[in-house]
Write a protein that holds these residues in place. Structure first.
Motif, PDB file in Angstrom:
ATOM      1  N   GLN A 182       0.675  -1.165   0.150  1.00 36.83           N
ATOM      2  CA  GLN A 182      -0.178   0.087   0.097  1.00 36.83           C
ATOM      3  C   GLN A 182       0.962   1.221  -0.243  1.00 36.83           C
ATOM      4  OE1 GLN A 182      -2.811   0.632  -1.359  1.00 36.83           O
ATOM      5  NE2 GLN A 182      -4.386   0.620   0.084  1.00 36.83           N
ATOM      6  N   ARG A 183       1.920   1.400   0.805  1.00 36.93           N
ATOM      7  CA  ARG A 183       2.979   2.414   0.744  1.00 36.93           C
ATOM      8  C   ARG A 183       3.498   2.401  -0.457  1.00 36.93           C
ATOM      9  NH1 ARG A 183       6.530   1.232   5.131  1.00 36.93           N
ATOM     10  NH2 ARG A 183       5.544  -0.599   5.564  1.00 36.93           N
ATOM     11  N   LEU A 184       3.880   1.308  -1.330  1.00 33.95           N
ATOM     12  CA  LEU A 184       4.183   1.262  -2.651  1.00 33.95           C
ATOM     13  C   LEU A 184       3.298   1.991  -3.554  1.00 33.95           C
ATOM     14  CD1 LEU A 184       6.663   0.501  -4.615  1.00 33.95           C
ATOM     15  CD2 LEU A 184       5.206  -1.494  -5.044  1.00 33.95           C
ATOM     16  N   CYS A 185       2.013   1.772  -3.468  1.00 37.65           N
ATOM     17  CA  CYS A 185       0.991   2.628  -4.271  1.00 37.65           C
ATOM     18  C   CYS A 185       1.038   4.034  -4.166  1.00 37.65           C
ATOM     19  CB  CYS A 185      -0.270   2.065  -3.991  1.00 37.65           C
ATOM     20  SG  CYS A 185      -0.378   0.001  -4.588  1.00 37.65           S
ATOM     21  N   ILE A 186       1.127   4.290  -2.759  1.00 36.69           N
ATOM     22  CA  ILE A 186       1.171   5.669  -2.215  1.00 36.69           C
ATOM     23  C   ILE A 186       2.490   6.315  -3.170  1.00 36.69           C
ATOM     24  CG2 ILE A 186       1.510   7.450  -0.363  1.00 36.69           C
ATOM     25  CD1 ILE A 186      -0.239   5.495   1.255  1.00 36.69           C
ATOM     26  N   ALA A 187       3.580   5.622  -2.917  1.00 41.32           N
ATOM     27  CA  ALA A 187       4.884   6.274  -3.629  1.00 41.32           C
ATOM     28  C   ALA A 187       4.557   6.322  -4.989  1.00 41.32           C
ATOM     29  CB  ALA A 187       5.996   5.377  -3.265  1.00 41.32           C
ATOM     30  N   ARG A 188       3.943   5.407  -5.657  1.00 38.36           N
ATOM     31  CA  ARG A 188       3.555   5.466  -7.232  1.00 38.36           C
ATOM     32  C   ARG A 188       2.699   6.813  -7.558  1.00 38.36           C
ATOM     33  NH1 ARG A 188       0.574   0.106  -9.213  1.00 38.36           N
ATOM     34  NH2 ARG A 188      -0.961   1.303  -8.081  1.00 38.36           N
ATOM     35  N   ALA A 189       1.526   6.959  -6.472  1.00 37.86           N
ATOM     36  CA  ALA A 189       0.781   8.242  -6.609  1.00 37.86           C
ATOM     37  C   ALA A 189       1.752   9.405  -6.504  1.00 37.86           C
ATOM     38  CB  ALA A 189      -0.309   8.227  -5.773  1.00 37.86           C
ATOM     39  N   LEU A 190       2.487   9.367  -5.588  1.00 40.99           N
ATOM     40  CA  LEU A 190       3.428  10.688  -5.141  1.00 40.99           C
ATOM     41  C   LEU A 190       4.374  11.274  -6.454  1.00 40.99           C
ATOM     42  CD1 LEU A 190       4.178  10.080  -1.473  1.00 40.99           C
ATOM     43  CD2 LEU A 190       2.733  11.743  -2.483  1.00 40.99           C
ATOM     44  N   ALA A 191       4.785  10.003  -7.144  1.00 39.78           N
ATOM     45  CA  ALA A 191       5.980  10.020  -8.087  1.00 39.78           C
ATOM     46  C   ALA A 191       5.423  11.243  -9.202  1.00 39.78           C
ATOM     47  CB  ALA A 191       6.468   8.839  -8.975  1.00 39.78           C
ATOM     48  N   VAL A 192       4.255  11.539  -9.528  1.00 40.70           N
ATOM     49  CA  VAL A 192       3.933  12.242 -10.741  1.00 40.70           C
ATOM     50  C   VAL A 192       3.543  13.551 -10.265  1.00 40.70           C
ATOM     51  CG1 VAL A 192       3.050  10.348 -12.229  1.00 40.70           C
ATOM     52  CG2 VAL A 192       1.551  11.259 -10.708  1.00 40.70           C
ATOM     53  N   ALA A 193       3.798  13.803  -8.784  1.00 35.54           N
ATOM     54  CA  ALA A 193       3.682  15.323  -8.237  1.00 35.54           C
ATOM     55  C   ALA A 193       2.319  15.716  -8.163  1.00 35.54           C
ATOM     56  CB  ALA A 193       4.670  16.312  -9.057  1.00 35.54           C
ATOM     57  N   PRO A 194       1.399  15.116  -7.670  1.00 34.06           N
ATOM     58  CA  PRO A 194       0.072  15.411  -7.543  1.00 34.06           C
ATOM     59  C   PRO A 194      -0.156  16.548  -6.437  1.00 34.06           C
ATOM     60  CG  PRO A 194       0.363  13.507  -6.027  1.00 34.06           C
ATOM     61  CD  PRO A 194       1.714  13.837  -6.788  1.00 34.06           C
ATOM     62  N   GLU A 195      -1.206  17.407  -6.655  1.00 31.78           N
ATOM     63  CA  GLU A 195      -1.561  18.339  -5.476  1.00 31.78           C
ATOM     64  C   GLU A 195      -2.203  17.634  -4.324  1.00 31.78           C
ATOM     65  OE1 GLU A 195      -2.957  21.685  -7.834  1.00 31.78           O
ATOM     66  OE2 GLU A 195      -1.624  20.594  -8.924  1.00 31.78           O
ATOM     67  N   ILE A 196      -3.238  16.654  -4.841  1.00 27.81           N
ATOM     68  CA  ILE A 196      -4.357  16.067  -3.795  1.00 27.81           C
ATOM     69  C   ILE A 196      -4.045  14.493  -4.029  1.00 27.81           C
ATOM     70  CG2 ILE A 196      -6.660  15.789  -3.661  1.00 27.81           C
ATOM     71  CD1 ILE A 196      -6.984  18.662  -4.723  1.00 27.81           C
ATOM     72  N   ILE A 197      -4.326  13.859  -2.972  1.00 28.06           N
ATOM     73  CA  ILE A 197      -4.195  12.437  -2.744  1.00 28.06           C
ATOM     74  C   ILE A 197      -5.500  11.865  -2.474  1.00 28.06           C
ATOM     75  CG2 ILE A 197      -3.102  10.322  -2.058  1.00 28.06           C
ATOM     76  CD1 ILE A 197      -0.738  12.384  -1.598  1.00 28.06           C
ATOM     77  N   LEU A 198      -6.353  11.027  -2.992  1.00 27.55           N
ATOM     78  CA  LEU A 198      -7.576  10.551  -2.817  1.00 27.55           C
ATOM     79  C   LEU A 198      -7.288   9.079  -2.193  1.00 27.55           C
ATOM     80  CD1 LEU A 198      -9.500  11.694  -5.864  1.00 27.55           C
ATOM     81  CD2 LEU A 198      -9.053  12.818  -3.484  1.00 27.55           C
ATOM     82  N   LEU A 199      -7.717   8.862  -1.112  1.00 28.13           N
ATOM     83  CA  LEU A 199      -7.295   7.372  -0.380  1.00 28.13           C
ATOM     84  C   LEU A 199      -8.846   6.713  -0.102  1.00 28.13           C
ATOM     85  CD1 LEU A 199      -4.829   8.720   2.073  1.00 28.13           C
ATOM     86  CD2 LEU A 199      -4.256   7.089   0.315  1.00 28.13           C
ATOM     87  N   ASP A 200      -8.958   5.659  -0.962  1.00 31.20           N
ATOM     88  CA  ASP A 200     -10.427   4.890  -0.793  1.00 31.20           C
ATOM     89  C   ASP A 200     -10.140   3.620   0.029  1.00 31.20           C
ATOM     90  OD1 ASP A 200     -12.937   4.161  -0.895  1.00 31.20           O
ATOM     91  OD2 ASP A 200     -12.806   3.746  -3.020  1.00 31.20           O
ATOM     92  N   GLU A 201     -10.533   3.981   1.480  1.00 28.34           N
ATOM     93  CA  GLU A 201     -10.352   2.646   2.471  1.00 28.34           C
ATOM     94  C   GLU A 201      -9.046   1.947   2.367  1.00 28.34           C
ATOM     95  OE1 GLU A 201     -12.718   1.436   4.334  1.00 28.34           O
ATOM     96  OE2 GLU A 201     -14.909   1.929   3.575  1.00 28.34           O
ATOM     97  N   PRO A 202      -7.961   2.993   2.567  1.00 34.39           N
ATOM     98  CA  PRO A 202      -6.409   2.492   2.161  1.00 34.39           C
ATOM     99  C   PRO A 202      -6.141   1.453   3.023  1.00 34.39           C
ATOM    100  CG  PRO A 202      -6.497   4.506   3.360  1.00 34.39           C
ATOM    101  CD  PRO A 202      -7.823   4.263   3.181  1.00 34.39           C
ATOM    102  N   CYS A 203      -6.701   1.361   4.595  1.00 35.53           N
ATOM    103  CA  CYS A 203      -6.254   0.362   5.358  1.00 35.53           C
ATOM    104  C   CYS A 203      -7.168  -0.851   5.527  1.00 35.53           C
ATOM    105  CB  CYS A 203      -5.958   1.253   6.827  1.00 35.53           C
ATOM    106  SG  CYS A 203      -4.820   2.568   6.573  1.00 35.53           S
ATOM    107  N   SER A 204      -8.254  -0.988   4.793  1.00 35.11           N
ATOM    108  CA  SER A 204      -9.129  -1.915   5.238  1.00 35.11           C
ATOM    109  C   SER A 204      -8.708  -3.483   4.906  1.00 35.11           C
ATOM    110  CB  SER A 204     -10.589  -1.851   4.627  1.00 35.11           C
ATOM    111  OG  SER A 204     -10.206  -1.885   3.160  1.00 35.11           O
ATOM    112  N   ALA A 205      -7.492  -3.697   4.132  1.00 33.87           N
ATOM    113  CA  ALA A 205      -7.022  -4.991   4.000  1.00 33.87           C
ATOM    114  C   ALA A 205      -5.534  -5.048   4.943  1.00 33.87           C
ATOM    115  CB  ALA A 205      -6.729  -5.004   2.479  1.00 33.87           C
TER     116      ALA A 205
END
Ligand code: ADP
Length: 279
Positions: A182-205
């Motif tokens: 899940q942190r890898l997926c967050i890193a993948r999202a961060l790599a393209v320099a977003p301004e906003i991050i949407l997390l959909d139930e990121p910890c439920s699994a």
């Protein structure tokens, strides 16, 4: 380097001044949702939602299953229209500009407003390095290999994963634990320099220890990014968010400071939900 006042002095229109001050004061990533409705075919899934989402804060969306939480955040980066029959009315202003305007490219919006899903979803055939680099390669936001390595390392550091993976960047993303994925997926999202991050139930699994790591990470990221998290876990909303919106049957019933929503909700339905009378 030009100072803010230099740049404001050189700006010619009010819009230029706004862009300069917004940029320099770091007040980016403000979302203004105006009378937003979303359908699946003929079914109206969210109704007349209006809310302002503040820059560099964590906003939690809570409510029982099926109340429209996921649909709502998928409207915030134009993912909803990818669903079968997905349609939207109303507007979502990102830093003052409607993401649904005709001249706006949804791909650019999804780069500026990244998303992380419930189930950790690294690309299974790709290495850890390539998982983080994937979005960058697609958006061509890098020019030299050196840049790419730098961005991958920075993104993994920001996602609090670098120390755990720095010696095995060529291993498959699927070889990591659920929390690491899940942190890898967050890193993948961060790599393209977003301004906003949407997390959909990121910890439920994830297990409780991995959940706490993601929550710490969210708090750190909120110093730089606007974060919107969907969670069915009220303790999680109370722990991490500054603002909370309670949804029920596709409507937003109440929105306010998290501390107020949980200690003195104004609406009886909010109170019934947070005290566990339904949900
Ligand atoms: P939540 O995230 O709060 O559980 P959702 O946004 O997933 O709620 O769902 C809101 C409503 O939209 C529900 O009634 C659900 O059945 C419906 N819905 C969700 N996804 C789809 C879809 N792909 N096609 C048709 N209806 C859907």
């Amino acid at each position: 380097m030009a100072t803010v006042s230099d740049r404001v002095r050189n700006a010619t229109t009010k819009q230029d001044i706004r862009e300069v001050t917004t940029h320099f004061e770091g007040d980016k990533g403000i979302l203004e949702v105006q009378t937003l409705n979303a359908w699946y075919g003929k079914t109206l899934a969210i109704k007349d939602i209006s809310m302002s989402i503040r820059s560099r804060t964590i906003t939690a969306i809570i409510g029982p299953s099926g109340c429209g939480k996921s649909t709502f955040i998928r409207c915030l980066n134009r993912m909803h229209e990818v669903s079968h029959g997905g349609r939207v009315s109303g507007s979502v202003l990102l830093d003052g500009k409607d993401i649904y305007a005709r001249d706006v490219d949804p791909v650019t919006i999804r780069q500026r407003i990244g998303m992380v899903f419930q189930k950790p979803s690294p690309f299974p055939t790709m290495s850890i390095f390539d998982n983080v680099a994937a979005g960058l390669r697609l958006t061509r936001l890098w020019s030299r290999r050196g840049d790419l390595q730098e961005v991958v390392e920075r993104s993994l550091r920001q996602a609090a994963l670098w120390d755990e993976v720095k010696d095995k960047l060529n291993q498959s993303g699927a070889s990591l634990s659920g929390g690491q994925q899940q942190r890898l997926c967050i890193a993948r999202a961060l790599a393209v320099a977003p301004e906003i991050i949407l997390l959909d139930e990121p910890c439920s699994a994830l297990d409780p220890a991995a959940t706490l790591k993601i929550e710490d990470l969210m708090r750190n990221l909120a110093q730089e990014y606007t974060i919107v998290i969907v969670t069915h876990n009220m303790q999680q909303a109370a722990r991490v968010s500054e603002w909370t919106a309670f949804f029920l049957l596709g409507e937003m019933i109440e929105y306010g400071k998290t501390v107020d929503i949980f200690s003195r909700p104004k609406d009886k339905r909010t109170e019934d939900y947070i005290t566990g009378r339904f949900g």
